[in-house]
Design an enzyme around this catalytic site. Structure first.
Site, PDB file in Angstrom:
ATOM      1  N   LYS A   1       6.325  30.103  87.904  1.00  0.00           N
ATOM      2  CA  LYS A   1       5.143  30.973  87.896  1.00  0.00           C
ATOM      3  C   LYS A   1       5.526  32.364  87.399  1.00  0.00           C
ATOM      4  CE  LYS A   1       6.074  32.028  92.697  1.00  0.00           C
ATOM      5  NZ  LYS A   1       5.853  31.632  94.079  1.00  0.00           N
TER       6      LYS A   1
ATOM      7  N   ARG B   1      11.007  23.612  96.951  1.00  0.00           N
ATOM      8  CA  ARG B   1      10.438  24.442  95.878  1.00  0.00           C
ATOM      9  C   ARG B   1      11.358  25.631  95.642  1.00  0.00           C
ATOM     10  NH1 ARG B   1       6.446  23.758  99.490  1.00  0.00           N
ATOM     11  NH2 ARG B   1       6.493  25.993  99.954  1.00  0.00           N
TER      12      ARG B   1
ATOM     13  N   ASP C   1       8.127  55.474  77.384  1.00  0.00           N
ATOM     14  CA  ASP C   1       8.915  54.607  76.500  1.00  0.00           C
ATOM     15  C   ASP C   1      10.389  54.985  76.408  1.00  0.00           C
ATOM     16  OD1 ASP C   1       6.434  53.420  75.668  1.00  0.00           O
ATOM     17  OD2 ASP C   1       6.136  55.253  74.504  1.00  0.00           O
TER      18      ASP C   1
ATOM     19  N   ARG D   1      -2.235  32.657 104.427  1.00  0.00           N
ATOM     20  CA  ARG D   1      -2.619  32.918 103.046  1.00  0.00           C
ATOM     21  C   ARG D   1      -3.549  31.777 102.679  1.00  0.00           C
ATOM     22  NH1 ARG D   1       2.154  34.066  98.708  1.00  0.00           N
ATOM     23  NH2 ARG D   1       2.200  31.806  98.683  1.00  0.00           N
TER      24      ARG D   1
ATOM     25  N   HIS E   1       4.232  26.719 103.230  1.00  0.00           N
ATOM     26  CA  HIS E   1       5.126  27.766 102.729  1.00  0.00           C
ATOM     27  C   HIS E   1       5.610  28.604 103.902  1.00  0.00           C
ATOM     28  CE1 HIS E   1       6.987  30.088  99.700  1.00  0.00           C
ATOM     29  NE2 HIS E   1       6.102  31.055  99.599  1.00  0.00           N
TER      30      HIS E   1
ATOM     31  N   TYR F   1      10.112  65.694  80.981  1.00  0.00           N
ATOM     32  CA  TYR F   1       8.830  66.158  81.539  1.00  0.00           C
ATOM     33  C   TYR F   1       9.020  66.814  82.906  1.00  0.00           C
ATOM     34  CZ  TYR F   1       6.099  63.389  78.207  1.00  0.00           C
ATOM     35  OH  TYR F   1       5.522  62.882  77.086  1.00  0.00           O
TER      36      TYR F   1
ATOM     37  N   CYS G   1      10.216  58.552  81.204  1.00  0.00           N
ATOM     38  CA  CYS G   1       8.981  58.666  80.433  1.00  0.00           C
ATOM     39  C   CYS G   1       8.398  57.269  80.207  1.00  0.00           C
ATOM     40  CB  CYS G   1       9.237  59.308  79.070  1.00  0.00           C
ATOM     41  SG  CYS G   1      10.337  60.706  79.099  1.00  0.00           S
TER      42      CYS G   1
HETATM   43  C1  LIG Z   1       6.918  31.317  94.830  1.00  0.00           C
HETATM   44  C2  LIG Z   1       6.858  30.203  95.738  1.00  0.00           C
HETATM   45  C3  LIG Z   1       8.020  29.525  96.133  1.00  0.00           C
HETATM   46  C4  LIG Z   1       9.412  29.939  95.740  1.00  0.00           C
HETATM   47  O1  LIG Z   1       9.881  30.955  96.615  1.00  0.00           O
HETATM   48  P1  LIG Z   1      11.335  31.590  96.398  1.00  0.00           P
HETATM   49  O2  LIG Z   1      11.498  32.488  97.564  1.00  0.00           O
HETATM   50  O3  LIG Z   1      11.261  32.345  95.128  1.00  0.00           O
HETATM   51  O4  LIG Z   1      12.286  30.486  96.368  1.00  0.00           O
HETATM   52  C5  LIG Z   1       7.884  28.391  96.899  1.00  0.00           C
HETATM   53  N1  LIG Z   1       6.664  27.967  97.290  1.00  0.00           N
HETATM   54  C6  LIG Z   1       5.524  28.627  96.969  1.00  0.00           C
HETATM   55  C7  LIG Z   1       4.239  28.092  97.446  1.00  0.00           C
HETATM   56  C8  LIG Z   1       5.583  29.764  96.184  1.00  0.00           C
HETATM   57  O5  LIG Z   1       4.472  30.396  95.865  1.00  0.00           O
END
Ligand SMILES: *Cc1c(COP(=O)(O)O)cnc(C)c1O
Length: 827
Positions: A497, A682, A772, A595, A625, A722, A770
């Site tokens: 992602k 994941r 750039d 969430r 998660h 700046y 700055c």
């Molecule tokens: C981003 C994400 C992960 C990965 O998490 P990390 O801490 O980067 O390993 C796993 N599961 C879900 C649902 C996520 O959104």
């Protein structure tokens, strides 16, 4: 290349024949069915690795034409009627036996190279430095492992008279096996550092293991300034090891080669030394300490081999500082350029062609090779170019351009339809321009004198000097690190992602696909559509499916994350509209994050009933998660999440008689709670090389780098930038860098809060960053305009930058601006 008959192989490996008794002689070895080229002439080894069991790929190899196999278990697949199986107790051992047998047929010297760092560089340089005198076969790039070395040795042939092999080990006991295989007459030990210590008790243990490579060597070249190495050598000597030692040192005047003086100059280093009581010198075209050391290892080795001290000056002048790697660059008009203009011998050509094939793979682009004359191969031209043409044909290269008088003379050897030849690079550049190349992956491979960098410049999209460099080998390494922490049948979903945490979608996904990730996850449908367009075949989950993109998702086989029932109903309606059946979905449970996700049991029961009543959908996985997997003080909460997950997921799995995958661990979860891996994990941030717990096992993937635009001197009392925030308290040297907050260099790093690294030294930010540009203090660093600057990477860890900013590495990585070009390379 020599061929071995089935009978030869049987005898050498001491195996037992099953199946077909007549087979073609074999010329190629393979253990990876994806890279098989000439199937009928290939011997496939089913290796039981700790990640995959090669026996699973026997059928795939068979379909690619392979008929001869080394296996530990004979498959009972009735479809493999023409196959000859050689059954052995251990396939890896059989591979090593066969390679050892092959190696022992040749009497010319082998130089074995080991050490913690610099092995590949020293090997590549030695091969270039000694090319005028020897016909050299060397291990392709990083073929230095238990499997790589047998494949390297397999390239030995009568036409050579010297071999250079590098040997790396990751655990005790391995070097002894490599010693049997390589049996080097000469040994070289390069830089000794802290790398690859994981499986060893300490540095001494590692050194002792590495020295095993030279048990039977007649000569050993090393730097005695590495204390542990000198001690280990002394200990071996006391045990009766009778290699002739050649020592070089910067500290000990009694060394065979005593480095007495080193002067760094603008474009190189002048090195003086005492050798046989005489002062001798050499100019190395590098100023970087590591390269200088590698250069001295080469110098010492050649002196030990009897090269005249006076014969070095012009040899070293030609060495190239970097380019130990294949660089992947974005070309114009959809082309991708693999830049390998460092050398052009046949060994590295094979390696580069494999990389080309991997990249062209399923990207739908055709494959093109631009190759120069191959210099100093020592092989008669006819035979050499015949071999090259064969390699190209085997890899199904579609377009070929040869540059140079020799290769042009032999153009009739190349059977391809789409081919062109030019006498020189200039000639080529006059006839072709960027418009002549589109939607192809182009491998550029030329000897340095052909100046293929000019072609590379012509083909490339023009670059802003600030780039995010992505090390694909490190990415693959990190994937493997996590794979090894898991049971062999646990699947890995790689999180790509947000453009793979800022590193770039397609390229990263392609590497992950190649290295065996099982699933990919993107945040929104567009990211998934892009991956499909680029030919990524892995299943892909969309974490935030939005209604307007349902049709695109269905068309592109993108699987939704379902976190409430209404969403599923809408998606299901879209499936019916598209006449789809049996589409996979993933059910998200909320076990504490608050969430997205189903939280209540009655809602889940409704979901189950709904899915049961439809033939449009099936549940592929159920997951949740973790909120605090990386915070040990919160482990109680995590434990509650696990329990909640068990309870809620059971409602789903009980509702169906098919297997539903369960998963809850992210990167930190894998590191800390492997017992909760269920069927899949994941993996996110760890893949990109960041972890609070196992940082030392991971390799850095992303390096944000730029170059110095200008250097100026600022007097005490003057101010910079700046708001006049950067006040000089003394005379300062200031470097201006073409990177600003619009590139992701956070403005909170202004005024010495942050720093960059130049020539390995810290250069703090001066004044305000700055949009750039920014300014950094390079007083006393000896920096020059055009010098390379690391904004984050190995020398300035992302985690450190994040800490300064009171944020997390995730944000630093994903903040790198889209205008910053991503460049990819593999080591
Ligand atoms: C981003 C994400 C992960 C990965 O998490 P990390 O801490 O980067 O390993 C796993 N599961 C879900 C649902 C996520 O959104």
């Amino acid at each position: 290349m020599t061929a071995y008959s089935l009978q030869n192989v049987l005898e050498i490996t001491d195996g037992e024949l099953h199946g077909e008794k007549n087979a073609k002689p074999i010329r190629f070895l393979s253990f990876d069915s994806r890279t098989i080229l000439a199937g009928p002439e290939t011997l496939f080894f089913a290796l039981k690795g700790n990640l995959r069991d090669g026996h699973q790929y026997v059928r795939d190899a068979y379909l690619r034409g392979v008929r001869t196999f080394i296996v530990e278990d004979v498959p009972d697949d009735s479809g493999l009627t023409e196959a000859s199986f050689i059954r052995v107790p251990d396939s890896l051992e059989a591979l090593q036996k066969l390679a050892t047998y092959h190696r022992n047929r040749f009497n010319y010297p082998v130089i074995g190279i080991t050490g913690s760092n610099g092995k590949t560089i020293v090997k590549e340089w030695l091969s270039e430095l000694m090319a005028p005198e020897y016909k050299i076969i060397r291990s392709p790039r990083s073929y230095n492992s238990q499997i790589g070395n047998p494949l390297s040795v397999w390239l030995m042939d009568e036409q050579f008279n010297l071999s250079l092999f590098e040997a790396g080990i990751s655990r005790p006991g391995e070097m002894e096996k490599l010693e049997k295989l390589l049996h080097p007459e000469w040994g070289v030990f390069t830089h000794l550092g802290q790398a690859h210590l994981e499986n060893f008790r300490n540095q001494r243990h590692l050194v002792q293991e590495k020295l095993q490579l030279f048990n039977r060597s007649k000569h050993f070249v090393f730097c005695s300034d590495f204390d542990e190495l000198q001690k280990a050598v002394d200990a071996r000597k006391a045990e009766g090891w009778n290699a002739n030692l050649f020592r070089w040192s910067r500290e000990d005047e009694s060394a065979d080669l005593f480095i007495s003086e080193e002067e760094r100059q603008k474009d190189g280093s002048q090195i003086k030394a005492i050798f046989n009581g005489r002062e001798i010198e050499v100019f190395l075209p590098f100023t970087d300490d590591a390269y200088v050391e590698d250069g001295i290892h080469c110098w010492a080795t050649m002196l030990a081999m009897g090269y005249e001290p006076g014969s070095f000056e012009s040899r070293f002048a030609r060495l190239a500082p970097v380019a130990m790697r294949l660089e992947l660059k974005k070309g114009q008009h959809g082309a991708i350029v693999i830049d390998d203009s460092y050398n052009s011998d046949t060994g590295s050509l094979l390696n580069a062609l494999d990389f080309l094939k991997q990249q062209a793979g399923n990207s739908g682009k055709r494959s093109t090779v631009i190759l120069s004359d191959i210099l100093q191969s020592g092989i008669p031209d006819e035979q050499l170019y015949g071999q090259v043409a064969e390699y190209l044909a085997l890899r199904k290269v579609e377009r070929f351009i040869g540059i140079g008088p020799k290769i042009s003379q032999h153009q009739e050897l190349f059977p391809l339809g789409d081919k062109a030849f030019y006498n020189s690079t200039d000639d080529f550049l006059q006839h072709l321009n960027g418009r002549n190349f589109h939607d192809e992956v182009i491998l550029l491979k030329g000897a340095r004198t052909f100046r293929f960098d000019l072609i590379s410049d012509m083909l490339q999209e023009k670059v802003h000097q600030t780039v995010l460099e992505i090390n694909m080998s490190a990415l693959a390494h990190n994937l493997k690190v996590y794979r090894q922490k898991l049971k062999h049948d646990t699947l890995i979903m790689a999180m790509v992602k947000a453009f793979s945490y800022g590193t770039g979608s397609t390229e990263v996904a392609r590497v992950l696909q190649f290295h065996g990730a099982d699933y990919l996850a993107v945040a929104i449908a567009d990211e998934g559509v892009e991956l499909r367009r680029e030919g990524i075949e892995l299943p892909i989950v969309v974490m935030n499916p939005e209604e307007h993109s349902f049709d695109a998702m269905i068309e592109n086989r993108l699987e939704p994350n379902i976190y409430r029932l209404e969403l599923l109903k809408d998606f299901e309606a879209a499936l019916r509209r598209n006449a789809m059946r049996n589409f996979p979905i993933h059910v998200k449970l909320d076990t504490g994050m608050k969430r997205l996700g189903f939280e209540r049991e009655e809602h889940l029961k409704e979901l189950v009933a709904f899915v049961q009543s439809r033939d449009t959908i099936y549940i592929r996985s159920v997951f949740s998660h973790l909120a605090v997997s990386d915070e040990p003080v919160e482990d109680k909460f995590t434990e509650q999440q696990f329990q909640r997950f068990d309870l809620l997921s059971k409602i789903i799995t009980d509702g169906f008689d098919y297997k539903i995958l369960k998963h809850i661990l992210n990167s930190a979860g894998i590191e800390r709670f492997p017992e909760r891996q269920y069927d899949m994990v994941r993996l996110g941030i760890g893949l990109y090389g960041v972890s609070s717990f196992i940082q030392n096992e991971l390799q850095n993937v992303a390096t944000l780098r730029t170059t110095i635009s200008q250097i100026r001197t600022v007097q005490a009392g003057e101010t910079v930038g700046y708001g006049r925030k950067g006040v000089a308290d003394k005379t300062m040297e200031i470097a201006v860098l073409p990177i600003g907050y619009a590139d992701g260099f956070n403005r909170l790093l202004s005024n010495r809060a942050g720093h960059v690294s130049i020539k390995g030294r810290k250069a703090p930010v001066v004044g305000n960053i700055c949009m750039d540009m920014c300014m950094v203090d390079v007083t006393g660093i000896g920096a020059q305009e055009g010098d390379r600057v690391i904004v984050f990477g190995d020398e300035v860890p992302v985690s450190e930058v994040a800490e300064t900013l009171h944020t997390i590495p995730y944000e630093v990585l994903t903040s790198v601006g889209q205008r910053v070009k991503r460049v990819y390379f593999a080591e």
